[in-house]
Design a protein around this motif. Structure first.
Motif, PDB file in Angstrom:
ATOM      1  N   ASP A   1       2.319   1.596  -3.525  1.00  0.00           N
ATOM      2  CA  ASP A   1       1.267   1.979  -4.466  1.00  0.00           C
ATOM      3  C   ASP A   1       1.020   3.483  -4.413  1.00  0.00           C
ATOM      4  OD1 ASP A   1      -1.071   1.105  -6.295  1.00  0.00           O
ATOM      5  OD2 ASP A   1      -2.054   2.314  -4.736  1.00  0.00           O
ATOM      6  N   SER A   2       0.927   4.022  -3.228  1.00  0.00           N
ATOM      7  CA  SER A   2       0.707   5.456  -3.058  1.00  0.00           C
ATOM      8  C   SER A   2       1.860   6.269  -3.646  1.00  0.00           C
ATOM      9  CB  SER A   2       0.540   5.763  -1.571  1.00  0.00           C
ATOM     10  OG  SER A   2       0.425   7.133  -1.363  1.00  0.00           O
TER      11      SER A   2
ATOM     12  N   LEU B   1      -2.847  -3.352  -6.555  1.00  0.00           N
ATOM     13  CA  LEU B   1      -1.885  -2.341  -6.111  1.00  0.00           C
ATOM     14  C   LEU B   1      -0.640  -2.387  -6.987  1.00  0.00           C
ATOM     15  CD1 LEU B   1      -2.070  -2.947  -2.256  1.00  0.00           C
ATOM     16  CD2 LEU B   1      -3.244  -1.175  -3.579  1.00  0.00           C
TER      17      LEU B   1
ATOM     18  N   ARG C   1       0.825  -1.220   0.000  1.00  0.00           N
ATOM     19  CA  ARG C   1       0.000   0.000   0.000  1.00  0.00           C
ATOM     20  C   ARG C   1       0.858   1.269   0.000  1.00  0.00           C
ATOM     21  NH1 ARG C   1      -4.984  -1.732   0.245  1.00  0.00           N
ATOM     22  NH2 ARG C   1      -5.549  -3.482   1.533  1.00  0.00           N
ATOM     23  N   GLU C   2       1.971   1.238   0.731  1.00  0.00           N
ATOM     24  CA  GLU C   2       2.882   2.390   0.760  1.00  0.00           C
ATOM     25  C   GLU C   2       3.484   2.638  -0.620  1.00  0.00           C
ATOM     26  OE1 GLU C   2       5.298   2.724   4.784  1.00  0.00           O
ATOM     27  OE2 GLU C   2       5.279   0.652   4.025  1.00  0.00           O
TER      28      GLU C   2
ATOM     29  N   GLU D   1      -7.547  -6.149  -3.859  1.00  0.00           N
ATOM     30  CA  GLU D   1      -7.327  -4.828  -4.433  1.00  0.00           C
ATOM     31  C   GLU D   1      -6.065  -4.858  -5.301  1.00  0.00           C
ATOM     32  OE1 GLU D   1      -6.828  -0.283  -2.742  1.00  0.00           O
ATOM     33  OE2 GLU D   1      -7.273  -1.908  -1.371  1.00  0.00           O
TER      34      GLU D   1
END
Length: 75
Positions: free
Chosen positions: A32-33, A62, A29-30, A60
């Motif tokens: 991906d952002s 990513l 998630r980090e 999800e």
């Protein structure tokens, strides 16, 4: 933790290379952002080229890997 700058500085201007979540030791998630930001605005000394590689995490999609090209912009 490895820095993006560490990988970028090793490359010559115009070189294409891959940056992945695993290389930077980031959670999916980090990364991906961060990769979304690079895709939209470019990164420090590079631009994203092509389509980012995505993996599924908890249902999800990513970004887990991007191909980038080294620019002449200062780091």
């Amino acid at each position: 933790m490895a820095s993006t700058d560490d990988f970028v500085k090793r490359q010559k201007t115009g070189a294409q290379f891959v940056i992945s979540a695993q290389m930077l030791r980031l959670e999916p998630r980090e990364f991906d952002s961060l990769a979304q930001q690079w895709y939209d605005d470019g990164g420090p000394g590079f631009n994203v080229v092509g389509v980012p590689y995505r993996t599924v995490v908890d249902g999800e999609f990513l970004i887990s890997r991007v191909t980038v090209i080294r620019t002449t912009a200062p780091l």
